[in-house]
Design a protein around this motif. Structure first.
Motif, PDB file in Angstrom:
ATOM      1  N   ASP A 297       0.804  -1.263  -0.258  1.00  0.00           N
ATOM      2  CA  ASP A 297      -0.392  -0.235   0.080  1.00  0.00           C
ATOM      3  C   ASP A 297       0.752   1.375  -0.168  1.00  0.00           C
ATOM      4  N   ASP A 298       0.968   2.157  -0.827  1.00  0.00           N
ATOM      5  CA  ASP A 298       1.224   4.170  -0.810  1.00  0.00           C
ATOM      6  C   ASP A 298       1.122   4.426   0.770  1.00  0.00           C
ATOM      7  N   ALA A 299       1.871   4.211   1.339  1.00  0.00           N
ATOM      8  CA  ALA A 299       1.071   4.491   3.021  1.00  0.00           C
ATOM      9  C   ALA A 299       2.392   5.767   3.257  1.00  0.00           C
ATOM     10  N   GLY A 300       3.448   6.300   2.004  1.00  0.00           N
ATOM     11  CA  GLY A 300       4.178   7.058   2.907  1.00  0.00           C
ATOM     12  C   GLY A 300       5.253   6.164   3.575  1.00  0.00           C
ATOM     13  N   GLY A 301       5.258   4.962   4.454  1.00  0.00           N
ATOM     14  CA  GLY A 301       6.171   4.539   5.168  1.00  0.00           C
ATOM     15  C   GLY A 301       5.471   2.949   5.631  1.00  0.00           C
ATOM     16  N   PRO A 302       6.055   2.150   6.413  1.00  0.00           N
ATOM     17  CA  PRO A 302       5.566   1.476   6.429  1.00  0.00           C
ATOM     18  C   PRO A 302       4.647   1.979   7.131  1.00  0.00           C
ATOM     19  N   ALA A 303       3.909   0.464   6.805  1.00  0.00           N
ATOM     20  CA  ALA A 303       2.751   0.797   8.056  1.00  0.00           C
ATOM     21  C   ALA A 303       2.693  -1.442   8.920  1.00  0.00           C
ATOM     22  N   TYR A 304       3.128  -1.622   8.223  1.00  0.00           N
ATOM     23  CA  TYR A 304       2.968  -3.224   9.146  1.00  0.00           C
ATOM     24  C   TYR A 304       4.643  -3.753   9.186  1.00  0.00           C
ATOM     25  N   PHE A 305       4.213  -4.496   9.764  1.00  0.00           N
ATOM     26  CA  PHE A 305       5.749  -5.188   9.655  1.00  0.00           C
ATOM     27  C   PHE A 305       5.982  -6.351   8.123  1.00  0.00           C
ATOM     28  N   GLY A 306       5.224  -6.544   7.636  1.00  0.00           N
ATOM     29  CA  GLY A 306       5.204  -7.067   6.107  1.00  0.00           C
ATOM     30  C   GLY A 306       5.899  -6.286   5.447  1.00  0.00           C
ATOM     31  N   HIS A 307       5.695  -4.870   5.724  1.00  0.00           N
ATOM     32  CA  HIS A 307       6.630  -3.056   5.054  1.00  0.00           C
ATOM     33  C   HIS A 307       8.080  -3.395   4.608  1.00  0.00           C
ATOM     34  N   ILE A 308       8.355  -3.826   6.037  1.00  0.00           N
ATOM     35  CA  ILE A 308       9.129  -3.846   6.299  1.00  0.00           C
ATOM     36  C   ILE A 308      10.163  -5.315   5.777  1.00  0.00           C
ATOM     37  N   THR A 309      11.080  -4.682   4.523  1.00  0.00           N
ATOM     38  CA  THR A 309      11.841  -6.535   4.249  1.00  0.00           C
ATOM     39  C   THR A 309      13.102  -6.153   3.992  1.00  0.00           C
ATOM     40  N   PRO A 310      13.756  -7.364   4.015  1.00  0.00           N
ATOM     41  CA  PRO A 310      15.762  -7.022   3.812  1.00  0.00           C
ATOM     42  C   PRO A 310      16.037  -6.628   3.110  1.00  0.00           C
ATOM     43  N   GLU A 311      15.139  -6.688   2.336  1.00  0.00           N
ATOM     44  CA  GLU A 311      15.308  -5.671   0.491  1.00  0.00           C
ATOM     45  C   GLU A 311      15.554  -4.541   0.530  1.00  0.00           C
ATOM     46  N   MET A 312      15.387  -3.763   1.572  1.00  0.00           N
ATOM     47  CA  MET A 312      14.604  -2.489   1.837  1.00  0.00           C
ATOM     48  C   MET A 312      16.245  -2.501   2.217  1.00  0.00           C
ATOM     49  N   GLY A 313      17.281  -2.952   3.765  1.00  0.00           N
ATOM     50  CA  GLY A 313      18.615  -2.350   3.866  1.00  0.00           C
ATOM     51  C   GLY A 313      18.353  -1.087   4.562  1.00  0.00           C
ATOM     52  N   THR A 314      19.656  -0.923   5.633  1.00  0.00           N
ATOM     53  CA  THR A 314      19.080   0.261   6.150  1.00  0.00           C
ATOM     54  C   THR A 314      18.798   1.440   5.446  1.00  0.00           C
ATOM     55  N   GLN A 315      19.513   1.854   4.656  1.00  0.00           N
ATOM     56  CA  GLN A 315      18.915   3.058   3.747  1.00  0.00           C
ATOM     57  C   GLN A 315      18.370   3.194   3.092  1.00  0.00           C
ATOM     58  N   GLY A 316      17.026   2.619   2.788  1.00  0.00           N
ATOM     59  CA  GLY A 316      15.659   2.488   2.537  1.00  0.00           C
ATOM     60  C   GLY A 316      14.906   2.297   3.520  1.00  0.00           C
ATOM     61  N   LEU A 317      15.022   1.722   4.683  1.00  0.00           N
ATOM     62  CA  LEU A 317      14.571   1.618   6.042  1.00  0.00           C
ATOM     63  C   LEU A 317      14.554   3.597   6.533  1.00  0.00           C
ATOM     64  N   ASN A 318      15.421   3.788   6.097  1.00  0.00           N
ATOM     65  CA  ASN A 318      15.623   5.497   6.749  1.00  0.00           C
ATOM     66  C   ASN A 318      14.583   6.025   5.527  1.00  0.00           C
ATOM     67  N   ARG A 319      14.861   6.048   4.748  1.00  0.00           N
ATOM     68  CA  ARG A 319      14.023   6.817   3.933  1.00  0.00           C
ATOM     69  C   ARG A 319      12.470   7.025   3.786  1.00  0.00           C
ATOM     70  N   ALA A 320      12.514   5.832   4.258  1.00  0.00           N
ATOM     71  CA  ALA A 320      11.063   5.240   4.125  1.00  0.00           C
ATOM     72  C   ALA A 320      10.354   5.790   5.612  1.00  0.00           C
ATOM     73  N   PHE A 321      10.751   5.961   6.735  1.00  0.00           N
ATOM     74  CA  PHE A 321      11.299   6.232   8.059  1.00  0.00           C
ATOM     75  C   PHE A 321      10.783   8.361   8.191  1.00  0.00           C
ATOM     76  N   GLU A 322      11.960   8.942   6.913  1.00  0.00           N
ATOM     77  CA  GLU A 322      12.134  10.274   7.170  1.00  0.00           C
ATOM     78  C   GLU A 322      10.619  10.298   6.538  1.00  0.00           C
ATOM     79  N   ARG A 323       9.963  10.140   5.254  1.00  0.00           N
ATOM     80  CA  ARG A 323       8.869   9.820   4.477  1.00  0.00           C
ATOM     81  C   ARG A 323       7.491  10.347   4.846  1.00  0.00           C
ATOM     82  N   ALA A 324       7.982   9.217   6.210  1.00  0.00           N
ATOM     83  CA  ALA A 324       7.050   8.572   7.609  1.00  0.00           C
ATOM     84  C   ALA A 324       6.593  10.424   7.919  1.00  0.00           C
ATOM     85  N   SER A 325       7.745  10.132   8.507  1.00  0.00           N
ATOM     86  CA  SER A 325       7.728  10.845   9.408  1.00  0.00           C
ATOM     87  C   SER A 325       7.197  12.505   9.594  1.00  0.00           C
TER      88      SER A 325
END
Length: 146
Positions: A72-100
């Motif tokens: 879902d286009d939530a602008g960031g991780p919305a539940y555990f299924g959105h956080i995957t190993p493929e994201m890496g730390t940089q991708g996860l950081n960007r996702a949380f920045e968008r969510a913030s």
């Protein structure tokens, strides 16, 4: 939103607890019935099949819900299924920045996802309860006929 998320988390736990208790009770009744029943085959098997359907419903209620391939286009991780190993730390950081910048999007998606899971769990609990209610008179009739 936080209040709804807290309520959803509690409701998920209650749905799982109800299903687990009913699963245990159905299993105990079925196990006791099979060991003591020497009733006619048709009565015995109808009760067993109906109670096994109830067991299946309760197991379906307890099973984890995954939304494979759905993003879902939530602008960031919305539940555990959105956080995957493929994201890496940089991708996860960007996702949380968008969510913030807009935390409502991920929270709303999470609320929708958990609400859907709760509805599905309770539908399985209701189906299983109906099967159990149908099985109990069958157990009684089979034991009476024995």
């Amino acid at each position: 939103m936080e209040r709804f998320m807290t309520a959803n988390r509690a409701e998920l736990g209650r749905a799982d607890t109800k299903a687990a208790v009913l699963l245990g009770a159905t299993g105990a009744v079925l196990g006791a019935f099979i060991t003591v029943s020497s009733s006619p085959e048709i009565l015995r098997w109808s009760a067993v099949v109906t109670s096994l359907l109830a067991v299946l419903c309760f197991v379906c209620a307890i099973m984890p819900r995954h939304r494979a391939g759905r993003r879902d286009d939530a602008g960031g991780p919305a539940y555990f299924g959105h956080i995957t190993p493929e994201m890496g730390t940089q991708g996860l950081n960007r996702a949380f920045e968008r969510a913030s910048r807009d935390p409502a999007g991920p929270l709303l998606i999470s609320l929708v996802v958990t609400s859907d899971i709760i509805r599905k769990k309770y539908r399985w609990v209701e189906r299983g309860t109906l099967m159990l209610v149908a099985a109990l008179p069958q157990f009684a009739a089979a034991l009476y006929a024995a």
